[in-house]
Design an enzyme around this catalytic site. Sequence first.
Site: not given
Ligand code: UDX
Ligand code: UDX
Length: 446
Positions: A129, A157, A264, A267
């Site tokens: 993102t 995504e 939380g 994202c």
């Molecule tokens: C992340 C972002 O937080 C989100 O906004 C975006 O949409 C997709 O990427 P997430 O997959 O949850 O989401 O991130 P994270 O679990 O932190 O994984 C990132 C991975 O990238 C880690 O395994 C890290 O080691 C790796 N990484 C990071 C690389 O391989 N190369 C780098 O230079 C930095």
């Molecule tokens: C989110 C987006 O939904 C997904 O499309 C992608 O862009 C990544 O970010 P994620 O963060 O994994 O996904 O969880 P999501 O199910 O969206 O919930 C986010 C937070 O909102 C959680 O802490 C959840 O507990 C809270 N939540 C959700 C509420 O408190 N009330 C609700 O009714 C729904």
Amino acid sequence: MNSSEADLAHIAVVGTGYVGLVTGTCLADLGHHVTCNDVNPQRIEALAAGQVPFYEPGLEAIIQRTVSAGRLRFTTDLRQALQGAAFAIVAVGTPSDAAGAADLTALHKVVDGLAAAAPKGLVAIIRSTVPPGTGDGVQRRLRDAGRPDLQVVNAPEFLAEGTAVKDFQEPDRLVFGGDAKAAQEVAKLWEGIRPVAKRHLVDRATAEVAKYAANTFLAARVSLINEVANLCDAVGADVRAISAIVGEDTRIGAKFLRPGIGYGGSCFPKDVQALAFTARSLGLNLAVAEAAETTNNAQWQRVHAKALKALGGSAQGKAVAILGIAFKPETDDTRYAPGLRLAKALVEGGAKVRMHDPIAKVPHDLVQQGVTQSNGPDQAIAGSDVVVLATEWKQYNALDWPALAKKAGRPVLVDGRNALPWEALVKAGWSVEGIGAHPPRLTVTP
Ligand code: UDX
Ligand code: UDX
């Protein structure tokens, strides 16, 4: 395998976090040849040995079958991952910096790696993102590095943790932003998905804003229903009935109307902040987006206040059990988990805090502050002065609450998710406090 051989591609995926690993694995499951790359050697070693580094339902089985079929590989070497690849998906983290802006350091490092080693004509797919303008900036960066042959497409995504595999396989829609030909080529990679989801081929900035807009809408809904719940607390109304009534309006819809301790995860907090930051830097004030975060940052404090009230005004020397560590059920992710903010405040107020979660672990910094992890919910609850539900794992509904009422020091529960079977709990001797709702449960006619 659904795609015809001619449509199958060699794809490198950079970043094996929740987003990259799910995307790469599911693309391999569609028949493509995928090599996942990560800078973290332990992570790649574990993956190569068949271990999934985090909990995501359904993912392990697909990794196993795609690895066995020879279509999914892992390496720490970006050059190796790029060999023969026609596409590179970038899914590295884009965390918030101190000002709330998305930190693009990792993304830029990867782009420089692509400039150095990508095969001619490769299409770079930004899956992380990123703020509007990032894709265009990456395209310029590649051109300046002498690689005008590389195209950049933004494919944001919409994968929610806990349902990420299903969200990949049955998307509500797909978005591809970039030059029409390159965007179409990327859209083809998803062609194996049945039934075919609606595809939006748009420009890069539109794809980038669409992702932020979707998450900000959802976050704002959660904050708005939390505000309604807080009003319900003040006037004695029942927010559960109100969520149902509001959600039955087909213009509004029923999802994301569950009030509680606040949102939380990796994202919502980061994306809402980044969108507001981008707007501010352009002289615009996104007041609703900013308010979603402000309300959310105060919401866990309402649960804290309810817990303190149940403790007679002070946490000093009291035993508190918190059920749920992850930011939501069906994940072990604790990033920005509201229950952890609550735990920190309580332990700093002098409480002995015990937390339980079916799979998530108390992070190191809180362990150092004295928060302990219990092996089972009964261990956390035994002798406690108050129990707080922070994450609505289904298994907590099925606990033996009558037996736990006897084990607890005082059978007092603050349900931070309005999720537990209150009537049964009250019958079992528990005193229950919800968020904008109180027992007895009100019923809605079907
Ligand atoms: C992340 C972002 O937080 C989100 O906004 C975006 O949409 C997709 O990427 P997430 O997959 O949850 O989401 O991130 P994270 O679990 O932190 O994984 C990132 C991975 O990238 C880690 O395994 C890290 O080691 C790796 N990484 C990071 C690389 O391989 N190369 C780098 O230079 C930095
Ligand atoms: C989110 C987006 O939904 C997904 O499309 C992608 O862009 C990544 O970010 P994620 O963060 O994994 O996904 O969880 P999501 O199910 O969206 O919930 C986010 C937070 O909102 C959680 O802490 C959840 O507990 C809270 N939540 C959700 C509420 O408190 N009330 C609700 O009714 C729904």
